[in-house]
Design an enzyme around this catalytic site. Structure first.
Site, PDB file in Angstrom:
ATOM      1  N   HIS A 130      -1.066 -16.717  -4.335  1.00  0.00           N
ATOM      2  CA  HIS A 130      -1.761 -17.670  -3.613  1.00  0.00           C
ATOM      3  C   HIS A 130      -3.333 -17.701  -3.864  1.00  0.00           C
ATOM      4  O   HIS A 130      -3.822 -18.844  -4.377  1.00  0.00           O
ATOM      5  CB  HIS A 130      -1.025 -17.600  -2.339  1.00  0.00           C
ATOM      6  CG  HIS A 130      -1.384 -19.011  -1.436  1.00  0.00           C
ATOM      7  ND1 HIS A 130      -0.641 -19.454  -0.427  1.00  0.00           N
ATOM      8  CD2 HIS A 130      -2.164 -19.944  -1.700  1.00  0.00           C
ATOM      9  CE1 HIS A 130      -1.054 -20.472  -0.020  1.00  0.00           C
ATOM     10  NE2 HIS A 130      -1.982 -21.005  -0.775  1.00  0.00           N
ATOM     11  N   HIS A 189       8.172  -4.628  -2.161  1.00  0.00           N
ATOM     12  CA  HIS A 189       7.022  -4.241  -1.413  1.00  0.00           C
ATOM     13  C   HIS A 189       7.190  -5.097   0.117  1.00  0.00           C
ATOM     14  O   HIS A 189       6.956  -4.408   1.172  1.00  0.00           O
ATOM     15  CB  HIS A 189       5.662  -5.066  -2.050  1.00  0.00           C
ATOM     16  CG  HIS A 189       4.370  -4.385  -1.351  1.00  0.00           C
ATOM     17  ND1 HIS A 189       4.018  -4.967  -0.308  1.00  0.00           N
ATOM     18  CD2 HIS A 189       3.677  -3.334  -1.737  1.00  0.00           C
ATOM     19  CE1 HIS A 189       2.997  -4.221   0.165  1.00  0.00           C
ATOM     20  NE2 HIS A 189       2.722  -3.298  -0.832  1.00  0.00           N
ATOM     21  N   GLU A 219       7.128  -3.366   3.709  1.00  0.00           N
ATOM     22  CA  GLU A 219       6.365  -4.182   4.576  1.00  0.00           C
ATOM     23  C   GLU A 219       6.996  -5.381   5.292  1.00  0.00           C
ATOM     24  O   GLU A 219       6.233  -6.169   5.957  1.00  0.00           O
ATOM     25  CB  GLU A 219       4.917  -4.355   4.033  1.00  0.00           C
ATOM     26  CG  GLU A 219       4.195  -3.209   3.939  1.00  0.00           C
ATOM     27  CD  GLU A 219       2.779  -3.559   3.204  1.00  0.00           C
ATOM     28  OE1 GLU A 219       2.508  -4.760   3.361  1.00  0.00           O
ATOM     29  OE2 GLU A 219       2.135  -2.396   2.774  1.00  0.00           O
ATOM     30  N   HIS A 251       3.618   3.450  -3.563  1.00  0.00           N
ATOM     31  CA  HIS A 251       4.540   3.301  -2.760  1.00  0.00           C
ATOM     32  C   HIS A 251       5.946   4.050  -3.191  1.00  0.00           C
ATOM     33  O   HIS A 251       6.789   4.789  -2.494  1.00  0.00           O
ATOM     34  CB  HIS A 251       5.111   1.897  -2.647  1.00  0.00           C
ATOM     35  CG  HIS A 251       4.018   0.864  -1.855  1.00  0.00           C
ATOM     36  ND1 HIS A 251       3.815   1.422  -0.572  1.00  0.00           N
ATOM     37  CD2 HIS A 251       3.317   0.198  -2.257  1.00  0.00           C
ATOM     38  CE1 HIS A 251       2.799   0.414   0.053  1.00  0.00           C
ATOM     39  NE2 HIS A 251       2.585  -0.164  -0.869  1.00  0.00           N
TER      40      HIS A 251
END
Ligand code: CO
Length: 304
Positions: A130, A189, A219, A251
């Protein structure tokens, strides 16, 4: 005379305000008049944008992406930018300078490139996509700036792309020795951004494709606890853990496969499920990279 000229400028400005603000379809934008005459500009250029990684072994995935992009678009300038400030700072400490998307765009503008295709190498159109979309397209509004900026879509943007990505994981990333009844756990993620819902859609499609394929996120939703409960209820004995990310970075190494008690591997082991991490990023697989290249081709086709 002056009145007429003024009217023309006003119309021009109004048109560009409209085009800039509404995010019109690429088709419409491609046919919009250039707001200043084409310079003897270079281009088009491709800007590859990722979150970034500081994990050395994960960088191979980025090298693989670049190689395939260069093969698909020979003689085209290809640059990189990382959206993560934290990663850029960390690399700077190691003497590696990587631009933010904004600095990379300014550099291209300064060097006279008039058309830029920005490829978001993110998984979903989330917060980073975005921001990238808003900021890079502003460069097309500057006087004597870049004429046209097209932002190519990230990986998971349609039913088809979700299904294709899952199929590739199932056939190429999951180890061949996996037996019936053993689980495949994909670590996405996850995000606070509304596009987090894509991971739930992915979970739905994954289980339709293979009843023992699960999608959890670090998350967002589905949470790891949610899928762990499902696996326990289904009496799963063994699970392959796969990062559903472009690279097997921090991660994957820590949250997924780490030895800390809160890693997915440790928590599954504690629940009596043997956990086998597969330390491969999705961008290490050509067929996944080709999905990004398809999106880049669409963007490049509009830079005319
Ligand atoms: Co993260």
């Amino acid at each position: 005379m002056i009145g007429k000229q003024f009217a023309r400028i006003v119309v021009c400005l109004a048109l560009f305000a409209l085009i800039g603000a509404t995010g019109l379809s690429p088709e419409v934008r491609a046919h919009a008049p250039a707001h200043h005459p084409a310079k003897d500009g270079k281009g088009p250029a491709i800007l590859l944008v990722t979150f970034g990684t500081s994990v050395e072994s994960a960088k191979a995935a980025f090298a693989a992406i670049e190689k395939r992009v260069r093969a698909a678009f020979p003689k085209t300038e290809v640059r990189w930018a990382y959206t993560s400030k934290m990663i850029r700072k960390k690399l700077e400490g190691e003497g590696i300078k990587i631009d933010s998307p904004e600095v990379a765009m300014a550099r291209l503008m300064d060097e006279g490139y008039t058309k830029v295709a920005v490829q978001s190498l993110h998984m979903i159109p989330g917060a980073e996509f975005h921001e990238l979309h808003v900021n890079t397209r502003l460069f097309a509004q500057m006087i004597d700036g870049i004429d046209q900026v097209m932002v190519a879509l990230p990986l998971l943007v349609s039913n088809e792309t979700l299904e294709k990505a899952l199929k590739e994981v199932l056939t190429k990333v999951v180890p061949k020795e996996r037996k019936a009844g053993e689980a495949v756990v994909l670590m996405g993620h996850g995000t606070h951004h509304p596009s987090d819902a894509i991971y739930s859609a992915l979970m739905y499609k994954a289980q339709k494709m293979d009843a023992n394929m699960y999608v959890g996120t670090v998350e967002g939703s589905p949470s790891f606890d949610e899928i762990k409960e499902q696996m326990v209820a289904r009496k799963i004995k063994k699970a392959y853990l796969i990062p559903f990310m472009t690279v097997a970075g921090d991660h994957a190494m820590n949250d997924m496969a780490g030895d800390e008690p809160d890693s997915w591997k440790s928590q599954l082991t504690k629940a009596g499920i043997e956990a086998v991490p597969v330390m491969k990023g999705l961008a290490e697989f050509d067929s996944i990279v080709d999905m990004y290249i398809e999106h880049l081709k669409v963007a490049m086709a509009h830079l005319k």
